[in-house]
Motif scaffolding. Structure first.
Motif, PDB file in Angstrom:
ATOM      1  N   PHE A   1      11.248  68.212   5.666  1.00  0.00           N
ATOM      2  CA  PHE A   1      12.531  67.836   5.119  1.00  0.00           C
ATOM      3  C   PHE A   1      12.836  66.417   5.547  1.00  0.00           C
ATOM      4  O   PHE A   1      12.541  66.000   6.640  1.00  0.00           O
ATOM      5  CB  PHE A   1      13.625  68.774   5.625  1.00  0.00           C
ATOM      6  N   THR A   2      13.432  65.687   4.669  1.00  0.00           N
ATOM      7  CA  THR A   2      13.698  64.291   4.964  1.00  0.00           C
ATOM      8  C   THR A   2      15.091  64.102   5.539  1.00  0.00           C
ATOM      9  O   THR A   2      15.992  64.884   5.258  1.00  0.00           O
ATOM     10  CB  THR A   2      13.531  63.433   3.701  1.00  0.00           C
ATOM     11  N   ASP A   3      15.233  63.092   6.334  1.00  0.00           N
ATOM     12  CA  ASP A   3      16.549  62.715   6.827  1.00  0.00           C
ATOM     13  C   ASP A   3      17.028  61.478   6.076  1.00  0.00           C
ATOM     14  O   ASP A   3      17.966  60.814   6.490  1.00  0.00           O
ATOM     15  CB  ASP A   3      16.494  62.429   8.336  1.00  0.00           C
TER      16      ASP A   3
ATOM     17  N   SER B   1      24.012  63.786   5.597  1.00  0.00           N
ATOM     18  CA  SER B   1      25.039  64.696   5.112  1.00  0.00           C
ATOM     19  C   SER B   1      26.203  63.949   4.487  1.00  0.00           C
ATOM     20  O   SER B   1      26.721  64.362   3.451  1.00  0.00           O
ATOM     21  CB  SER B   1      25.550  65.577   6.248  1.00  0.00           C
TER      22      SER B   1
ATOM     23  N   ASP C   1      22.185  74.053   5.633  1.00  0.00           N
ATOM     24  CA  ASP C   1      21.025  73.312   6.140  1.00  0.00           C
ATOM     25  C   ASP C   1      21.293  71.809   6.218  1.00  0.00           C
ATOM     26  O   ASP C   1      20.504  71.066   6.777  1.00  0.00           O
ATOM     27  CB  ASP C   1      19.765  73.595   5.319  1.00  0.00           C
TER      28      ASP C   1
ATOM     29  N   LYS D   1      21.050  69.671   3.998  1.00  0.00           N
ATOM     30  CA  LYS D   1      20.127  68.907   3.168  1.00  0.00           C
ATOM     31  C   LYS D   1      20.410  69.043   1.684  1.00  0.00           C
ATOM     32  O   LYS D   1      19.745  68.414   0.867  1.00  0.00           O
ATOM     33  CB  LYS D   1      18.704  69.327   3.470  1.00  0.00           C
TER      34      LYS D   1
ATOM     35  N   ALA E   1      19.302  69.467  -3.917  1.00  0.00           N
ATOM     36  CA  ALA E   1      18.806  68.753  -2.738  1.00  0.00           C
ATOM     37  C   ALA E   1      17.807  67.708  -3.223  1.00  0.00           C
ATOM     38  O   ALA E   1      16.604  67.957  -3.286  1.00  0.00           O
ATOM     39  CB  ALA E   1      18.159  69.715  -1.756  1.00  0.00           C
TER      40      ALA E   1
ATOM     41  N   PHE F   1      14.782  67.153  -0.778  1.00  0.00           N
ATOM     42  CA  PHE F   1      14.383  68.344  -0.031  1.00  0.00           C
ATOM     43  C   PHE F   1      13.057  68.113   0.686  1.00  0.00           C
ATOM     44  O   PHE F   1      12.885  68.465   1.833  1.00  0.00           O
ATOM     45  CB  PHE F   1      14.265  69.532  -0.989  1.00  0.00           C
TER      46      PHE F   1
END
Length: 172
Positions: free
Chosen positions: A4-6, A10, A34, A36, A50, A53
């Protein structure tokens, strides 16, 4: 490897939710637990949006996996004008272009498809019945990543490949 990417924090996702609605629509929305994705409430269901994702490297690897074809560079080939899709030797996914009969006339569907899943899960639409190909390791991995988020177990997947904006079907 973190799958999963940052890249999309958020607060960037939260900016898509205005007064509890998704982007000035009538649909209620909230950040998924989550962090994401966004859950969007639509009539008779929910969408999980997402856009990041998977990280870019994972996405690129799957693109290459899905379109790997003997003697063709998938990034350079003119897929839209390729009239031999059903004769191509794809290495990982059994892509094919179906035809349907409507009003007594044969029509080539404007998309490329592949049906994978449990052996007892045929799929019928528009007079076609597709028998599933067995899950590949890579499709199983994707399924394992999506099931916890979707809170569902999947027994099959219809892969649709829309090669460009010229490939489309009406809302259904």
């Amino acid at each position: 490897m973190d799958l999963f990417t940052d890249n999309q924090p958020s607060n960037e996702l939260e900016s898509l939710i205005l007064n509890g609605k998704y982007q000035m629509t009538a649909y209620d929305a909230h950040l998924h637990s989550d962090g994401k994705g966004i859950v969007i409430d639509v009539p008779h269901g929910r969408l999980y949006y997402a856009p990041h994702f998977f990280d870019q490297q994972t996405s690129d690897q799957y693109f290459d996996y899905f379109l790997a074809c003997e003697d063709i560079n998938p990034n350079e080939h003119d897929w839209q004008n390729d009239t031999s899709i059903n004769d191509r030797h794809f290495q990982n996914i059994y892509w094919h272009q179906d035809s349907v009969k409507m009003y007594g006339k044969e029509h080539v569907l404007p998309r490329i498809s592949a049906w994978y899943g449990d052996s007892d899960r045929p799929y019928t639409y528009s007079g076609l019945t597709l028998q599933p190909k067995p899950w590949t390791h890579e499709l199983n991995w994707l399924r394992s990543q999506l099931e916890p988020v979707c809170k569902r177990q999947f027994n099959s997947v219809l892969l649709n490949w829309y090669r460009s904006g010229e490939d489309h079907i009406s809302w259904h």
